[in-house]
Design a protein around this motif. Sequence first.
Motif, PDB file in Angstrom:
ATOM      1  N   ARG A   1       0.751  -1.033  -0.006  1.00 38.62           N
ATOM      2  CA  ARG A   1      -0.050  -0.079   0.000  1.00 38.62           C
ATOM      3  C   ARG A   1       0.748   1.238  -0.037  1.00 38.62           C
ATOM      4  N   MET A   2       1.932   1.270   0.786  1.00 35.44           N
ATOM      5  CA  MET A   2       2.818   2.452   0.797  1.00 35.44           C
ATOM      6  C   MET A   2       3.462   2.505  -0.553  1.00 35.44           C
ATOM      7  N   HIS A   3       3.864   1.393  -1.144  1.00 39.05           N
ATOM      8  CA  HIS A   3       4.838   1.780  -2.221  1.00 39.05           C
ATOM      9  C   HIS A   3       3.944   1.711  -3.531  1.00 39.05           C
ATOM     10  N   THR A   4       2.540   1.803  -3.464  1.00 37.40           N
ATOM     11  CA  THR A   4       1.954   2.354  -4.446  1.00 37.40           C
ATOM     12  C   THR A   4       0.964   3.326  -4.230  1.00 37.40           C
ATOM     13  N   THR A   5       1.632   4.179  -3.092  1.00 41.66           N
ATOM     14  CA  THR A   5       1.080   5.509  -2.880  1.00 41.66           C
ATOM     15  C   THR A   5       2.109   6.581  -3.430  1.00 41.66           C
ATOM     16  N   LEU A   6       1.666   7.207  -4.584  1.00 46.73           N
ATOM     17  CA  LEU A   6       2.758   7.975  -5.375  1.00 46.73           C
ATOM     18  C   LEU A   6       2.583   9.390  -4.811  1.00 46.73           C
ATOM     19  N   GLY A   7       3.763  10.058  -4.988  1.00 47.59           N
ATOM     20  CA  GLY A   7       3.954  11.534  -4.491  1.00 47.59           C
ATOM     21  C   GLY A   7       4.505  12.282  -5.773  1.00 47.59           C
ATOM     22  N   PRO A   8       4.501  13.725  -5.592  1.00 44.21           N
ATOM     23  CA  PRO A   8       4.915  14.419  -6.851  1.00 44.21           C
ATOM     24  C   PRO A   8       6.237  14.610  -7.360  1.00 44.21           C
ATOM     25  N   ARG A   9       7.029  14.121  -6.323  1.00 44.30           N
ATOM     26  CA  ARG A   9       8.556  14.130  -6.688  1.00 44.30           C
ATOM     27  C   ARG A   9       9.152  13.470  -5.290  1.00 44.30           C
ATOM     28  N   TRP A  10      10.360  13.248  -5.300  1.00 40.50           N
ATOM     29  CA  TRP A  10      11.062  12.600  -4.132  1.00 40.50           C
ATOM     30  C   TRP A  10      11.120  13.809  -3.055  1.00 40.50           C
ATOM     31  N   GLY A  11      11.257  13.312  -1.782  1.00 45.56           N
ATOM     32  CA  GLY A  11      11.688  14.446  -0.956  1.00 45.56           C
ATOM     33  C   GLY A  11      10.635  13.879   0.355  1.00 45.56           C
ATOM     34  N   ARG A  12      11.081  14.626   1.336  1.00 43.57           N
ATOM     35  CA  ARG A  12      10.210  14.633   2.736  1.00 43.57           C
ATOM     36  C   ARG A  12       8.846  15.084   2.391  1.00 43.57           C
ATOM     37  N   LEU A  13       8.001  14.556   3.236  1.00 48.64           N
ATOM     38  CA  LEU A  13       6.516  15.034   3.091  1.00 48.64           C
ATOM     39  C   LEU A  13       6.092  16.486   3.578  1.00 48.64           C
ATOM     40  N   THR A  14       7.069  16.836   4.332  1.00 47.81           N
ATOM     41  CA  THR A  14       6.958  18.347   4.928  1.00 47.81           C
ATOM     42  C   THR A  14       7.564  19.273   3.934  1.00 47.81           C
TER      43      THR A  14
ATOM     44  N   ASP B   1      12.273   6.449  -4.109  1.00 44.90           N
ATOM     45  CA  ASP B   1      12.346   5.040  -5.017  1.00 44.90           C
ATOM     46  C   ASP B   1      12.063   3.787  -3.978  1.00 44.90           C
ATOM     47  N   VAL B   2      11.015   3.021  -4.251  1.00 46.66           N
ATOM     48  CA  VAL B   2      10.771   1.851  -3.682  1.00 46.66           C
ATOM     49  C   VAL B   2      12.253   0.838  -3.459  1.00 46.66           C
ATOM     50  N   GLU B   3      13.035   1.033  -4.273  1.00 48.32           N
ATOM     51  CA  GLU B   3      14.402   0.204  -4.158  1.00 48.32           C
ATOM     52  C   GLU B   3      15.074   0.622  -3.035  1.00 48.32           C
ATOM     53  N   TRP B   4      15.192   1.784  -2.606  1.00 44.32           N
ATOM     54  CA  TRP B   4      15.756   2.244  -1.454  1.00 44.32           C
ATOM     55  C   TRP B   4      15.132   1.439  -0.040  1.00 44.32           C
ATOM     56  N   GLU B   5      14.007   1.492  -0.117  1.00 44.05           N
ATOM     57  CA  GLU B   5      13.235   0.532   0.869  1.00 44.05           C
ATOM     58  C   GLU B   5      13.743  -0.943   0.893  1.00 44.05           C
ATOM     59  N   HIS B   6      13.735  -1.419  -0.257  1.00 42.29           N
ATOM     60  CA  HIS B   6      13.892  -2.808  -0.472  1.00 42.29           C
ATOM     61  C   HIS B   6      15.304  -3.229  -0.433  1.00 42.29           C
ATOM     62  N   ALA B   7      16.198  -2.423  -0.491  1.00 41.60           N
ATOM     63  CA  ALA B   7      17.729  -2.374  -0.154  1.00 41.60           C
ATOM     64  C   ALA B   7      17.855  -2.768   1.292  1.00 41.60           C
TER      65      ALA B   7
ATOM     66  N   VAL C   1       6.891  -5.342  -4.284  1.00 37.03           N
ATOM     67  CA  VAL C   1       6.409  -5.012  -5.748  1.00 37.03           C
ATOM     68  C   VAL C   1       7.470  -5.165  -6.689  1.00 37.03           C
ATOM     69  N   ALA C   2       7.421  -5.165  -7.903  1.00 33.24           N
ATOM     70  CA  ALA C   2       8.526  -5.118  -8.842  1.00 33.24           C
ATOM     71  C   ALA C   2       9.647  -3.999  -8.726  1.00 33.24           C
ATOM     72  N   LEU C   3      10.877  -4.674  -8.603  1.00 37.36           N
ATOM     73  CA  LEU C   3      11.971  -3.841  -8.524  1.00 37.36           C
ATOM     74  C   LEU C   3      12.721  -3.811  -9.804  1.00 37.36           C
ATOM     75  N   ASP C   4      13.698  -2.474  -9.862  1.00 36.10           N
ATOM     76  CA  ASP C   4      14.679  -2.548 -10.784  1.00 36.10           C
ATOM     77  C   ASP C   4      16.196  -3.204 -10.384  1.00 36.10           C
ATOM     78  N   ALA C   5      16.715  -4.012 -10.957  1.00 39.52           N
ATOM     79  CA  ALA C   5      17.943  -4.706 -10.239  1.00 39.52           C
ATOM     80  C   ALA C   5      19.021  -3.644 -10.144  1.00 39.52           C
ATOM     81  N   ASP C   6      19.268  -2.954 -11.132  1.00 42.78           N
ATOM     82  CA  ASP C   6      20.287  -2.151 -11.212  1.00 42.78           C
ATOM     83  C   ASP C   6      20.569  -0.876 -10.147  1.00 42.78           C
ATOM     84  N   ARG C   7      18.846  -0.334 -10.166  1.00 37.49           N
ATOM     85  CA  ARG C   7      18.708   0.487  -8.851  1.00 37.49           C
ATOM     86  C   ARG C   7      18.993   0.079  -7.490  1.00 37.49           C
ATOM     87  N   LEU C   8      18.284  -1.358  -7.445  1.00 34.76           N
ATOM     88  CA  LEU C   8      18.412  -1.882  -6.054  1.00 34.76           C
ATOM     89  C   LEU C   8      19.882  -2.045  -5.556  1.00 34.76           C
ATOM     90  N   GLU C   9      20.780  -2.455  -6.567  1.00 36.27           N
ATOM     91  CA  GLU C   9      22.088  -2.698  -6.261  1.00 36.27           C
ATOM     92  C   GLU C   9      22.886  -1.602  -5.762  1.00 36.27           C
TER      93      GLU C   9
END
Length: 324
Positions: A148-161, A251-257, A273-281
Amino acid sequence: MTRVFLRPDDVRDLVRDRLGTDRRVTALDRLTGGTCKGVYRTTLDDGTTVVLYVWSAEENYWPASATVPDDPFTEASGAATFATNHAALTAAGVRVPHLIAVEPAGRHLDADVALVEDAGDVTLEALLTRDPHRAAEPLARLGDALRRMHTTLGPRWGRLTDTSPGAPPVRPAEDVVLDRALGHLAGAAARDPRPAAARDRIAAHLRGLRDRVPPRQAYALVHGELGPDHVLVTPGGEPVLIDIEGLTWFDVEWEHAWLRLRFGAAYPALRPVALDADRLEFYRYAQVLALIEGPLRIATGDFPDRRWMLDLAERNIAEALAPL
């Protein structure tokens, strides 16, 4: 430094104003494990308990260090950040301790504070160690919450505040991670001769990993450092996320790493969820460098479990050198 922690009389007025004039604090127990904030189990005169979070210099064990200016994972703390992140997770259907009150420094204490539900002291980490069968249900439910978290999308990366739909463009998230990792490498090299000797090779490997990461413009809610020790489990088997101040659009890969590192053999049960292997590494290796520099830095201060931090750094020095 000599640290002075809270005593029951310090929170008497806070409890009275927030929980009722007929409530009295009978015990205030500081819970172990925190490095940035104080966590206190507060026992009331009717035997019920609530948890108090306190963000103050007295409770923060981290020595100052150089940071990347736009790093969203730096210095994420305080009552306002906690309240914003709590609301976002609740809206996404993720269980967190029920929020009773938040207030900034100055009213009752010289620190930001929050009062929350006491969700108990059974962690998913403890269940995975001593009762894996009982851990199966909360682990699966945690996987549902993460999706649920990783399919909740925001406008750009960064803190919610810090983000809003009208915010100006920012540089790629992976460039922030690269600069962050190079900073951690510099800090580690200043404290240990092994990363110092391999600094150029580590940096080259890191840049090579960055070069393989394709562009992306979709970011989701990530906890930032979610391990099984940051998940409480209720008697009904419900996972409750804590230490949520670092919640970020990223990026969700940050979480999954991080999840792969912290959950180990239990990680597949989260059904990611589906992940990009290069970004994950790339992110995994960047986090390895953080887990050298951070523990070595905090071990220079008065953190009570210094040996644990040094052992953590030792393991990650080996991880950093392994692919060279």
